[in-house]
Structures are given as C-alpha cells and as structure tokens.
Design an enzyme around this catalytic site. Structure first.
Site, PDB file in Angstrom:
ATOM      1  N   ALA A  34      -3.859  12.307   4.287  1.00 42.07           N
ATOM      2  CA  ALA A  34      -3.769  13.247   3.159  1.00 42.07           C
ATOM      3  C   ALA A  34      -4.607  12.711   1.996  1.00 42.07           C
ATOM      4  O   ALA A  34      -4.140  12.585   0.868  1.00 42.07           O
ATOM      5  CB  ALA A  34      -2.318  13.483   2.747  1.00 42.07           C
ATOM      6  N   ALA A  37      -8.816  11.946  -4.174  1.00 37.88           N
ATOM      7  CA  ALA A  37      -9.844  11.166  -4.883  1.00 37.88           C
ATOM      8  C   ALA A  37      -9.399   9.719  -5.131  1.00 37.88           C
ATOM      9  O   ALA A  37     -10.243   8.825  -5.254  1.00 37.88           O
ATOM     10  CB  ALA A  37     -10.189  11.858  -6.198  1.00 37.88           C
ATOM     11  N   GLY A  38      -8.081   9.488  -5.206  1.00 38.42           N
ATOM     12  CA  GLY A  38      -7.591   8.108  -5.381  1.00 38.42           C
ATOM     13  C   GLY A  38      -7.983   7.244  -4.188  1.00 38.42           C
ATOM     14  O   GLY A  38      -8.528   6.144  -4.337  1.00 38.42           O
ATOM     15  N   HIS A  39      -7.733   7.770  -2.965  1.00 41.86           N
ATOM     16  CA  HIS A  39      -8.120   7.017  -1.765  1.00 41.86           C
ATOM     17  C   HIS A  39      -9.642   6.816  -1.732  1.00 41.86           C
ATOM     18  O   HIS A  39     -10.134   5.765  -1.352  1.00 41.86           O
ATOM     19  CB  HIS A  39      -7.722   7.782  -0.493  1.00 41.86           C
ATOM     20  N   GLN A 155       3.947  -2.039  -4.682  1.00 41.15           N
ATOM     21  CA  GLN A 155       3.451  -2.213  -3.308  1.00 41.15           C
ATOM     22  C   GLN A 155       2.295  -3.221  -3.283  1.00 41.15           C
ATOM     23  O   GLN A 155       2.222  -4.085  -2.403  1.00 41.15           O
ATOM     24  CB  GLN A 155       2.983  -0.865  -2.750  1.00 41.15           C
ATOM     25  N   ARG A 189       1.854  13.495  -2.583  1.00 44.45           N
ATOM     26  CA  ARG A 189       3.070  14.286  -2.799  1.00 44.45           C
ATOM     27  C   ARG A 189       2.871  15.396  -3.831  1.00 44.45           C
ATOM     28  O   ARG A 189       3.664  16.329  -3.889  1.00 44.45           O
ATOM     29  CB  ARG A 189       4.226  13.378  -3.223  1.00 44.45           C
TER      30      ARG A 189
HETATM   31  O1  PAF Z   1       0.213   3.333   0.252  1.00 41.84           O
HETATM   32  C1  PAF Z   1       0.248   3.778   1.422  1.00 41.84           C
HETATM   33  O2  PAF Z   1      -0.345   4.801   1.742  1.00 41.84           O
HETATM   34  C2  PAF Z   1       1.072   3.070   2.475  1.00 41.84           C
HETATM   35  O3  PAF Z   1       2.224   2.525   1.916  1.00 41.84           O
HETATM   36  C3  PAF Z   1       0.299   1.992   3.243  1.00 41.84           C
HETATM   37  C4  PAF Z   1      -0.144   0.867   2.332  1.00 41.84           C
HETATM   38  C5  PAF Z   1      -0.916   2.627   3.902  1.00 41.84           C
HETATM   39  C6  PAF Z   1       1.174   1.387   4.341  1.00 41.84           C
HETATM   40  O4  PAF Z   1       1.615   2.351   5.245  1.00 41.84           O
END
Ligand code: PAF
Length: 280
Positions: A34, A37-39, A155, A189
């Site tokens: 999903a 732009a962040g990814h 995280q 989300r």
């Molecule tokens: O940030 C995420 O999308 C998930 O927590 C990760 C780091 C890919 C681990 O499943």
C-alpha cells in the site's frame, strides 16, 4: 522497465551473493505494501546511498492485534509495483508466507525497554511481530543499510535496538515523515478516512507544532497536553490513547523540555487509529 518480483528466499540470496562478490552494497526498504509517497521517499534515500535497492512487501500477520485489522489491511501489489517502476529498484521481495514463517516456525524476537511504552501496551504483541519479521528480513537480505520512516518513530528505535543487540551488521537509517499540505502524516490507514475525517485529522499536526513551540518557549507540558486532549475531543476524535513528551533517545517520559525530545500522539478518528510524532 518492470521490476523483478521475487517470492522465494533462494532467489533473493542468489542476487545478494552476486552483488556481494562484486563488493556492491544493498539498501533494504521493508514495507507492508500500500505504498505512498512516504515509502517512496525511503526508496529515494536508499537509491542515493546504496548500489542496489530491494523493497520488501509482506503483510506480517504477527504484528496485527486484531484479525479485522489484518483482514482489512490494503493489499495492492500490482499498484505498488507500478509506483516503484520509475525508481529502478533492483527487485521487489514479496515472500510467500512459508518463506518467512515455515511450518513449525517457533522463534520470536522480543525487546524490553523501548517496547514498554506507547504502542507497546496499546498493541500487545505488535513489537514482537515487527522485531521478528524485521530480524528475518535483515538476515535474509544481508543488506548493508535499511530505511525506515520516522512516522513510526518507536518502531525505528525498536528495530535499531534489535539489530544492535543481535549484532546484525546493518545500519538502520531513519527518514523524515512525509506529510500532506495540512501536516497530516502519510499512512496507508489514511485511505480508510472519509473526506471530512481527513480534514479533521489535518488539524492534529499543526496542534502538535503549536504545543512544541510553547514547550520551546519554556511552558510546562501538563497543561499543554490537557489543552490538546480537549481540542481533539472537540474535533470529534473518538479516543485519545496517549499524548506524550519523551526523550528522543530513550523514550523516557518528560514533563518539560530539558533534552532533545519528541511529542507523540495516538488517537482514533472515524474508527481509524492515527499516530504522529514530531521533534521538539
Ligand atoms: O512499518 C511497516 O510497514 C512494518 O511494520 C514493517 C517494518 C515493514 C515490518 O512489517
């Protein structure tokens, strides 16, 4: 050019081995798909820093707290591959489930300390799931660097601690949160928010920035937090899980700004759990 999609660990290992023999570096961008732009900003950072880049897409069942959340998590592999095409990444690793959790899989990676606050108690088992899958992706890829967004700041701290504690030779790089013009942090989300909710959600970040400015001017934290809670309720947020001021390094709770800090919020709007954090 279409990007090769790898579904088997052996194929990822063969690629990695070839690059290693030539002394070439690999940057890993772990995702659950999903892509937004962040990814893509993580992909850009990885491309700038490493000879090769692999993006992983795996919706990790072990990090979800509720079966409904897992079932409704967007799965958009085709669109994700299209979004990645212009970046020229070397491969997209979309492991079949048995490549991550084979029959009889029994190992969990769990951390003390950084997991004991905020998302930890609110999402039991979440960080074990994250640390376990990320440890596996690090070991499977033997990447030199891995790129994570500061949007999930806790995280990022968990992953960094885990890699250090387990002596996994990888550098964990944090990249700034990408935001809408309103300040709303991009998140997969957000797709579930109605247009009205998007507008209300857009007020969260400016509110946090205003409180941060007051903290920098010397105000105590408690009254600012109370003001933010009231404002979020007025905006129609259903539940505020936490609004915390914490040390940027250890995540210890702070009541005033006496070291580099971050402010963190988790709140529900329209049945969607939103989180954000900013440097103070
Ligand atoms: O940030 C995420 O999308 C998930 O927590 C990760 C780091 C890919 C681990 O499943």
């Amino acid at each position: 050019m279409t990007t090769p999609i790898l579904r088997r660990l052996d194929d990822l290992r063969a690629l990695r081995r070839a690059w290693m023999l030539k002394g070439e570096t690999l940057g890993l961008v772990p995702t659950m798909g999903a892509l937004h732009a962040g990814h893509l900003s993580l992909v850009k950072a990885a491309k700038a820093a490493c000879d090769h880049v692999v993006v992983t897409i795996f919706v990790n069942p072990r990090q979800f707290n509720s079966p409904e959340d897992l079932a409704s998590y967007p799965r958009t592999e085709h669109e994700d591959a299209e979004k990645l095409a212009p970046f020229g990444v070397d491969a997209i690793y979309v492991p079949d489930p048995d490549q991550i959790y084979p029959e009889g899989y029994a190992t969990t990676v769990s951390l003390d300390g950084v997991t004991e606050v905020m998302e930890g108690p609110n999402r039991p088992g979440h960080f074990e799931g994250v640390a376990t899958v990320v440890a596996k992706l690090f070991l499977q890829s033997c990447a030199d660097q891995a790129f994570f967004g500061e949007k999930d700041y806790q995280q990022l701290m968990v992953v960094r601690r885990m890699a250090r504690d387990l002596d996994i030779p990888i550098e964990v790089i944090g990249c700034p949160t990408v935001r809408e013009a309103s300040g709303l942090a991009l998140s997969s989300r957000n797709m579930r928010l109605s247009p009205q909710a998007v507008e209300r959600a857009g007020q969260l970040n400016p509110m946090m920035e205003a409180a941060a400015a007051r903290l920098r001017a010397g105000d105590a934290y408690a009254p600012l937090e109370a003001g933010m809670r009231t404002r979020l309720q007025e905006l129609g947020f259903d539940e505020v899980e936490y609004i915390d001021l914490r040390c940027a390094e250890t995540l210890a709770s702070l009541d005033r700004l006496d070291r580099p800090a971050r402010m963190f919020v988790a709140a529900w709007l329209d049945g969607v759990r939103l989180i954000d954090n900013i440097a103070v």
